[in-house]
Design an enzyme around this catalytic site. Structure first.
Site, PDB file in Angstrom:
ATOM      1  N   LYS A  25     -14.782 -30.248  19.047  1.00 48.85           N
ATOM      2  CA  LYS A  25     -14.985 -31.067  20.119  1.00 48.85           C
ATOM      3  C   LYS A  25     -16.193 -30.994  20.752  1.00 48.85           C
ATOM      4  O   LYS A  25     -17.005 -30.334  20.605  1.00 48.85           O
ATOM      5  CB  LYS A  25     -13.677 -30.578  21.186  1.00 48.85           C
ATOM      6  CG  LYS A  25     -12.359 -30.729  20.509  1.00 48.85           C
ATOM      7  CD  LYS A  25     -11.311 -30.330  21.466  1.00 48.85           C
ATOM      8  CE  LYS A  25      -9.819 -30.093  21.042  1.00 48.85           C
ATOM      9  NZ  LYS A  25      -8.759 -29.673  21.934  1.00 48.85           N
ATOM     10  N   ARG A 134      -5.666 -22.895  11.187  1.00 50.07           N
ATOM     11  CA  ARG A 134      -4.907 -22.765  12.463  1.00 50.07           C
ATOM     12  C   ARG A 134      -5.079 -21.090  12.809  1.00 50.07           C
ATOM     13  O   ARG A 134      -5.336 -20.697  14.130  1.00 50.07           O
ATOM     14  CB  ARG A 134      -3.374 -22.985  12.515  1.00 50.07           C
ATOM     15  CG  ARG A 134      -3.000 -24.219  12.469  1.00 50.07           C
ATOM     16  CD  ARG A 134      -3.291 -25.102  13.509  1.00 50.07           C
ATOM     17  NE  ARG A 134      -2.365 -24.697  14.619  1.00 50.07           N
ATOM     18  CZ  ARG A 134      -2.393 -25.175  15.692  1.00 50.07           C
ATOM     19  NH1 ARG A 134      -3.226 -26.278  16.090  1.00 50.07           N
ATOM     20  NH2 ARG A 134      -1.356 -24.995  16.631  1.00 50.07           N
ATOM     21  N   THR A 140      -4.070 -22.461  20.852  1.00 49.75           N
ATOM     22  CA  THR A 140      -4.468 -23.431  21.547  1.00 49.75           C
ATOM     23  C   THR A 140      -5.072 -23.225  22.881  1.00 49.75           C
ATOM     24  O   THR A 140      -5.917 -23.619  23.376  1.00 49.75           O
ATOM     25  CB  THR A 140      -3.360 -24.408  21.783  1.00 49.75           C
ATOM     26  OG1 THR A 140      -2.649 -24.828  20.579  1.00 49.75           O
ATOM     27  CG2 THR A 140      -3.998 -25.749  22.515  1.00 49.75           C
ATOM     28  N   ARG A 151     -11.503 -19.447  19.049  1.00 53.71           N
ATOM     29  CA  ARG A 151     -11.308 -19.797  20.607  1.00 53.71           C
ATOM     30  C   ARG A 151     -11.205 -18.540  21.250  1.00 53.71           C
ATOM     31  O   ARG A 151     -11.579 -18.327  22.686  1.00 53.71           O
ATOM     32  CB  ARG A 151      -9.828 -20.461  20.735  1.00 53.71           C
ATOM     33  CG  ARG A 151      -9.837 -21.862  20.207  1.00 53.71           C
ATOM     34  CD  ARG A 151      -8.474 -22.517  20.228  1.00 53.71           C
ATOM     35  NE  ARG A 151      -8.483 -23.884  20.005  1.00 53.71           N
ATOM     36  CZ  ARG A 151      -7.334 -24.155  19.175  1.00 53.71           C
ATOM     37  NH1 ARG A 151      -6.338 -23.814  18.840  1.00 53.71           N
ATOM     38  NH2 ARG A 151      -7.395 -25.806  19.084  1.00 53.71           N
ATOM     39  N   ASN A 171     -11.300 -25.959  24.584  1.00 55.00           N
ATOM     40  CA  ASN A 171     -10.856 -24.948  23.975  1.00 55.00           C
ATOM     41  C   ASN A 171     -11.732 -25.173  22.255  1.00 55.00           C
ATOM     42  O   ASN A 171     -11.266 -24.602  21.178  1.00 55.00           O
ATOM     43  CB  ASN A 171      -9.496 -24.913  23.665  1.00 55.00           C
ATOM     44  CG  ASN A 171      -8.898 -26.141  22.867  1.00 55.00           C
ATOM     45  OD1 ASN A 171      -9.701 -27.144  22.778  1.00 55.00           O
ATOM     46  ND2 ASN A 171      -7.512 -26.219  22.767  1.00 55.00           N
ATOM     47  N   HIS A 174      -9.987 -28.293  17.295  1.00 52.42           N
ATOM     48  CA  HIS A 174      -8.675 -28.766  17.229  1.00 52.42           C
ATOM     49  C   HIS A 174      -8.420 -28.630  15.609  1.00 52.42           C
ATOM     50  O   HIS A 174      -9.323 -28.725  14.904  1.00 52.42           O
ATOM     51  CB  HIS A 174      -8.414 -30.444  17.464  1.00 52.42           C
ATOM     52  CG  HIS A 174      -7.124 -30.726  16.850  1.00 52.42           C
ATOM     53  ND1 HIS A 174      -6.113 -30.596  17.299  1.00 52.42           N
ATOM     54  CD2 HIS A 174      -7.101 -31.615  15.497  1.00 52.42           C
ATOM     55  CE1 HIS A 174      -5.068 -31.271  16.650  1.00 52.42           C
ATOM     56  NE2 HIS A 174      -5.571 -31.663  15.443  1.00 52.42           N
TER      57      HIS A 174
END
Length: 207
Positions: A25, A134, A140, A151, A171, A174
């Site tokens: 991001k 993931r 998240t 993260r 964060n 994605h």
């Protein structure tokens, strides 16, 4: 000259060829973490089969998310859980405790965030690619992400702070949550001509 094989590869449905989508991001790009994200993916033995820097339009950014009432409520409920955990009053902070209304607010903030600067999109391929990516990026909400994840190591933001500032959670990345989500996001961000197939040198010794 022999052209590289692309999306039509017959091995596409093989477990080793599972695909997922990952997006660095605007905050991840601005903080210079693109290389770190790519390194962690490749160190795990996963392949990046598509990669590009983009500046998303509002239409493209909104289309990234499902936008259904079920999804919006889910976003709102996660926020309410965080408010309860940290002893915050959502009505005082946001003017409502309706998860659907809160979800719609977050949807708008997320769209604004994805259009606020350049991002790096990639398709990752490999065994259990969805679950593995993931795991690499972490949960998240950064406050719940384990140390050792992207993260957990590089993000400190929280939904309580983000909502108070009327913005999306920063964060960094994605990653698709499941195969169905990955399929939608891959086709949303990439054309078939942008996806490539190749074999990593160590594939036969890793799995």
């Amino acid at each position: 000259m022999k052209t590289p094989s692309r999306r039509g590869n017959k091995k596409e449905n093989h477990p080793r060829e599972e695909r997922t989508f990952m997006l660095v991001k605007p905050d991840g790009v601005k903080r210079g973490l693109v290389g770190e994200c790519i390194t962690r993916i490749e160190q795990r033995g996963l392949k990046i089969i598509a990669l590009k820097m983009i500046f998303a339009s509002e239409k493209i950014a909104r289309g990234h998310y499902p936008g259904t009432d079920e999804w919006l409520r889910g976003m709102g409920e996660k926020t309410l859980e965080s408010y309860a955990k940290y002893g915050k009053d959502p009505v005082a902070e946001l003017g409502t405790d309706d998860p659907l209304k809160i979800g719609k607010m977050i949807y708008g903030w997320n769209t604004d965030f994805l259009t606020s600067g350049p991002m790096v999109a990639m398709i990752v391929s490999g065994i259990h690619a969805v679950d593995m990516v993931r795991k690499i990026v972490g949960k998240t909400l950064p406050s719940f992400a384990e140390m050792g994840t992207i993260r957990g190591d590089y993000s400190v933001d929280s939904p309580v702070l983000a909502n108070a500032d009327r913005r999306a959670i920063r964060n960094l990345v994605h990653a698709s949550g499941d195969p169905a989500e990955a399929k939608h996001e891959i086709s949303h961000w990439f054309s078939a001509e942008e996806v490539h197939a190749y074999k990593r040198a160590e594939e036969e010794t890793m799995f």
